[in-house]
Design a protein around this motif. Structure first.
Motif, PDB file in Angstrom:
ATOM      1  N   LYS A 394       0.832  -1.198   0.000  1.00 50.15           N
ATOM      2  CA  LYS A 394       0.000   0.000   0.000  1.00 50.15           C
ATOM      3  C   LYS A 394       0.873   1.257   0.000  1.00 50.15           C
ATOM      4  O   LYS A 394       1.977   1.265   0.551  1.00 50.15           O
ATOM      5  CB  LYS A 394      -0.896  -0.030   1.247  1.00 50.15           C
ATOM      6  N   LYS A 419      -1.958   2.889  -4.775  1.00 53.96           N
ATOM      7  CA  LYS A 419      -0.686   3.255  -5.407  1.00 53.96           C
ATOM      8  C   LYS A 419       0.486   2.402  -4.918  1.00 53.96           C
ATOM      9  O   LYS A 419       1.635   2.846  -4.922  1.00 53.96           O
ATOM     10  CB  LYS A 419      -0.379   4.742  -5.208  1.00 53.96           C
ATOM     11  N   GLY A 420       0.187   1.206  -4.547  1.00 56.02           N
ATOM     12  CA  GLY A 420       1.260   0.275  -4.216  1.00 56.02           C
ATOM     13  C   GLY A 420       1.951  -0.241  -5.465  1.00 56.02           C
ATOM     14  O   GLY A 420       1.390  -0.220  -6.571  1.00 56.02           O
ATOM     15  N   SER A 443      -2.646   1.153  -8.421  1.00 61.28           N
ATOM     16  CA  SER A 443      -1.435   0.386  -8.081  1.00 61.28           C
ATOM     17  C   SER A 443      -0.823  -0.187  -9.346  1.00 61.28           C
ATOM     18  O   SER A 443      -1.523  -0.439 -10.344  1.00 61.28           O
ATOM     19  CB  SER A 443      -1.780  -0.732  -7.103  1.00 61.28           C
TER      20      SER A 443
END
Length: 517
Positions: A394, A419-420, A443
């Motif tokens: 994360k 947005k990992g 992500s």
């Protein structure tokens, strides 16, 4: 007139000595008989007599009957019985008497008794080099007397042994050479021991141990050593490693943080083990437990914090098991991490550990959680049966996960969101209740060369603006679609083998956009 004297005093006359013949058996001359023979027949001619020449080597004299019997004829069993009453220093001195005594004094049974009396170990603890300890099976060791060899390696250590002082001071002669044993670990104060310290069986409560030098502290007990040497604190961190403890070692003991008020917020900064900036201790074969509901059992924090934690059991904690943050690094190998209330491992804020061959399972939360720019290299870990995902990524976290098994999760296998990122390469991801891999909310991970199979739902599920590279994977035997893409997601999917699923191969809907090759 002197020559005519008689009686006992006459025997000291030089004339009487001059008439004595030399003895047949020579011995080493002493100063007394050399002075008594200071005249000869040459005195009549005004010359000094020639002094007898002495080579400096004495001829061996026949041993006295009692000495000969003791050294040569006394049965081995009797000599060994006598030796069994000696402590280690006297036994070594007895070994210098003769070859026979040397052989008998090296008897493994004698040294096993002494070894267990001093160190308590029921198997020899070998210490071939700094920072390395391991127990062996004496029957399988290549040397004939591993008890004595281990004794020599460990002998210079100091001992913390409850109740020993009373025995020592009541009979100091009996314990000659063992005055390096103490009753208490620190007496509530910071210990300042340099070198090797053995902590013997017992529970040491409310000990503040702040380590800022390269000491070695190891548990000493029979059987399962770590279970019988327990150090705990109820108010502050149990062990704190500070700058200066670069080569410190702590091993073979239970370390507990057990506060009375388990939910107090100030305990958020208290841990079983706290490893701070610029130190790299070794933590080996320890059992680590925390009953505090805030914070973590092990906290590694700060630039230059780089421990080696291996063969430890970090389980049954009411908080996070292992927390690595603020640019900390370190090597974490062969640990058992299970049944913790929060994540088994947290990696945050540019923490970048190397984590190999750890068994992370049955957690009451996620298995591994990397977030807020956390990184790390995870290799050959077995991650399974955690309540949430096996591995969660994360908020710009970017771990590398290689050749791990992630399976039987109560929800998903790998969950990448908010947005990992991350690289997941050559893993086995199987038998999870939900999708093997979840990717969502902008992500962008790389999923390459994995086997993703036998999931109770889909193989790879990309939704809610998910991205990513899905490449070269073997995806099969899942209950739903091998790959499902939906809601504005845009992954790159190429060179995958998708087969034998119970539903579709690739399922795309709700404005999904993707590139397939």
């Amino acid at each position: 007139m002197v020559a005519e004297e008689s009686g006992p005093g006459a025997q000291n006359s030089p004339y009487q000595l001059r008439r004595k013949s030399l003895p047949k058996r020579t011995v080493c001359p002493t100063k007394t008989n050399m002075e008594g023979a200071s005249t000869s027949t040459t005195d009549n001619f005004g010359h000094r007599p020639k002094r007898p020449r002495v080579s400096g080597k004495c001829q061996d004299l026949p041993a006295a009957p009692a000495e000969q019997y003791l050294q040569e004829k006394l049965p081995d069993e009797v000599v060994l019985k006598i030796f069994s009453y000696l402590l280690e220093q006297d036994l070594c001195r007895a070994a210098c008497v003769c070859k026979r005594f040397s052989e008998l004094a090296n008897d493994p049974i004698l040294w096993k008794r002494l070894y267990m009396e001093v160190f308590e170990y029921t198997r020899p603890m070998m210490h071939p080099e700094a920072g390395k300890f391991y127990q062996i099976n004496p029957e399988e060791y290549e040397q004939p007397n591993p008890w004595k060899e281990s004794f020599q390696q460990l002998y210079k250590g100091a001992h913390v042994k409850p109740g020993f002082a009373e025995h020592f001071y009541s009979n100091p002669a009996r314990y000659k050479g063992r005055d390096n044993m103490f009753d208490a670990l620190g007496g509530g104060q910071e210990p300042h021991f340099d070198g090797l310290i053995f902590v013997h069986s017992g529970i040491y409560t409310d000990e503040w141990i702040y380590i800022e030098s390269p000491i070695t502290m190891i548990g000493a007990a029979p059987g399962k050593v770590a279970e019988k040497v327990i150090i705990e604190n109820t108010r502050d961190s149990t062990f704190v490693f500070m700058e200066g403890s670069e080569d410190a070692y702590v091993g073979y003991m239970t370390i507990r943080f057990n506060p009375d008020d388990k939910s107090a917020q100030h305990h958020n900064a208290h841990h079983c083990l706290e490893i701070t900036v610029n130190c790299s201790p070794i933590i080996d074969h320890c059992i680590i437990r925390s009953t505090c509901t805030v914070g973590s059992a092990v906290c590694v924090s700060g630039q230059g914090a780089c421990p080696t934690i291996k063969h430890c059991n970090i389980s049954d904690c009411e908080n996070v098991g292992l927390y690595i943050t603020d640019h900390a690094q370190g090597i974490y190998e062969d640990n058992e991490i299970s049944n913790n209330a929060l994540a088994g491992i947290w990696v945050k804020n540019h923490g970048n550990p190397i984590i190999r061959r750890n068994h992370i399972h049955h957690g009451r939360d996620v298995g591994v959680f990397t977030f807020d720019h956390g990184m790390g290299y995870f290799e050959s870990c077995n991650i399974h049966r955690n309540r949430i995902a096996g591995f969660e990524v994360k908020a710009y976290a970017n771990p590398t996960v290689v050749r791990c098994e992630i399976h039987h999760g109560q929800t998903g296998g790998i969950y990448v969101h908010e947005k990992g990122r991350g690289q997941f390469i050559e893993n086995k991801i199987y038998a999870n209740n939900f999708a093997g891999v979840w990717i969502t909310s902008n992500s962008d991970p790389t999923i390459r060369g994995n086997a993703i199979f036998n999931g109770n739902q889909g193989g790879v599920y990309i939704f809610g603006d998910g991205r990513g590279l899905i490449e070269g994977n073997d995806i099969y035997g899942n209950a739903l679609a091998g790959i499902q893409i939906r809601t504005n997601s845009c992954p790159i999917v190429r060179h995958n083998k998708i087969h034998d699923g119970q539903h579709g191969g690739i399922y795309v809907f709700n404005w999904a956009i993707f590139s397939i090759d």
